[in-house]
Write an enzyme that holds these catalytic residues in place. Structure first.
Site, short mmCIF file in Angstrom:
data_model
loop_
_atom_site.label_atom_id
_atom_site.label_comp_id
_atom_site.label_asym_id
_atom_site.label_seq_id
_atom_site.Cartn_x
_atom_site.Cartn_y
_atom_site.Cartn_z
N GLU A 247 -3.22 3.20 -0.55
CA GLU A 247 -3.48 3.64 0.76
C GLU A 247 -2.69 2.46 1.34
O GLU A 247 -2.32 2.50 2.29
CB GLU A 247 -5.19 3.77 1.00
CG GLU A 247 -5.31 5.14 1.03
CD GLU A 247 -4.58 6.28 1.56
OE1 GLU A 247 -5.43 6.65 2.58
OE2 GLU A 247 -3.66 6.39 1.31
N THR B 216 0.09 7.56 10.14
CA THR B 216 -1.30 6.38 10.71
C THR B 216 -0.85 4.80 11.35
O THR B 216 -2.07 4.27 11.40
CB THR B 216 -1.69 6.33 9.92
OG1 THR B 216 -1.88 7.81 8.41
CG2 THR B 216 -2.92 5.06 9.08
#
Length: 310
Positions: free
Chosen positions: A130, A183
């Site tokens: 991530e 994101t």
């Protein structure tokens, strides 16, 4: 054993008030990863399908290989693996696309290595993926994708992951507008400071949501699905967000929010019938604004990532 395939589900992160600390898994929708052991001692991303050629194959940039490398580093070993990624999730969707890839890769690789880690111990390796994908090593997507169910990230230093109970009959409607929201872009609009009053309100909603899950109190869950920190900034990036929220009030849905960083919107409902009505209302909203959507209705998936038989 020389070859293993694993599946990891899509996830809803944040869950309104639980920014970076709450998430849950979805049924059926997700990514698959097949891994073959090789004798050359190198990780290689051999194949990616379903991404329209957009994902990197470099091992230091792909979430599958980054997660596996973190695991190998922890074991202090080298092992060649060929990675085949089959994307079932759209990119930049807010449904934990990068997390699902990493989760599936880790479950498959862990199996090939003889299961040196419990599933919960795979979460930190997925967090490193991530970090590569969005610049933040958050766990609210990867933890539920690996473990399933509703998950609380109580703390990050050290990592403290807690599985929460899921009331029977809790359904989710996922509404994915046909637009991409990265994101990193969604994080860039967040405020760096909040007021004491906002902190108190948000803390109360987080506590209320968790208490509602433990007590199977759907009314308390509904009252707690409010985010005063991230949603006000992020909702401006998602056409139809507030129109949809207004539309589902009359059908008895518990509430709605932004799934992860968006643009997907989640709607929680008591029972499948209301969840299906929420999908119908969602279609109407986005038809009016001329934006295509994909809609999924699912119970909360308590299984998490798992091996698939050939």
């Amino acid at each position: 054993m020389k070859q293993v395939t694993a599946f990891a589900p899509a996830t809803v992160a944040n869950v309104s008030c639980g920014f970076d600390i709450l998430g849950f898994a979805i049924d059926e929708l997700g990514d698959r990863v097949r891994i073959n052991l090789s004798d050359n001692g190198e990780l290689k991303v051999k194949e990616i399908t379903g991404d329209d050629g957009r994902l990197p194959v470099e091992v230091d940039k792909n979430t599958c290989s980054v997660a596996i490398q973190a695991m190998l580093d922890a074991l202090g070993i080298k092992q060649g693996m060929d990675i085949h990624l089959y994307k079932g999730l759209p990119l930049g969707s807010g449904m934990g696309s990068s997390a699902a890839s990493a989760a599936a890769a880790l479950v498959a690789a862990n199996e090939l290595l003889g299961k040196p880690f419990e599933k919960k111990d795979l979460v930190p390796f997925a967090m490193e993926a991530e970090r590569i994908a969005c610049g933040a090593a958050h766990a609210d997507n990867v933890a539920p994708s690996i473990l399933g169910g509703f998950v609380l990230i109580r703390g990050y230093d050290p990592l403290d992951v807690v599985k929460l109970p899921v009331p029977d009959g809790l359904y989710c409607t996922l509404v994915h507008p046909h637009l991409e929201l990265k994101t990193a872009d969604s994080r860039s609009v967040l405020r760096q400071r909040i007021s004491l009053k906002e902190s108190v309100v948000q803390s109360g909603n987080i506590a209320g949501l968790i208490a509602g899950l433990f007590q199977s109190d759907f009314e308390l869950i509904s009252r707690s699905l409010k985010d005063v920190i991230a949603e006000p900034s992020r909702a401006l990036l998602i056409p139809g967000f507030y129109e949809l929220r207004e539309a589902i009030r009359s059908i008895g849905a518990l509430g709605s929010g932004i799934s992860g960083s968006g643009p997907t919107i989640f709607i929680l409902s008591k029972g499948k019938d209301i969840a299906l009505k929420a999908s119908q209302e969602s279609k109407k909203v986005f038809e009016k604004i001329g934006l295509g959507v994909d809609i999924y209705v699912s119970e909360v998936n308590d299984r998490g990532a798992y091996l698939q038989t050939p």
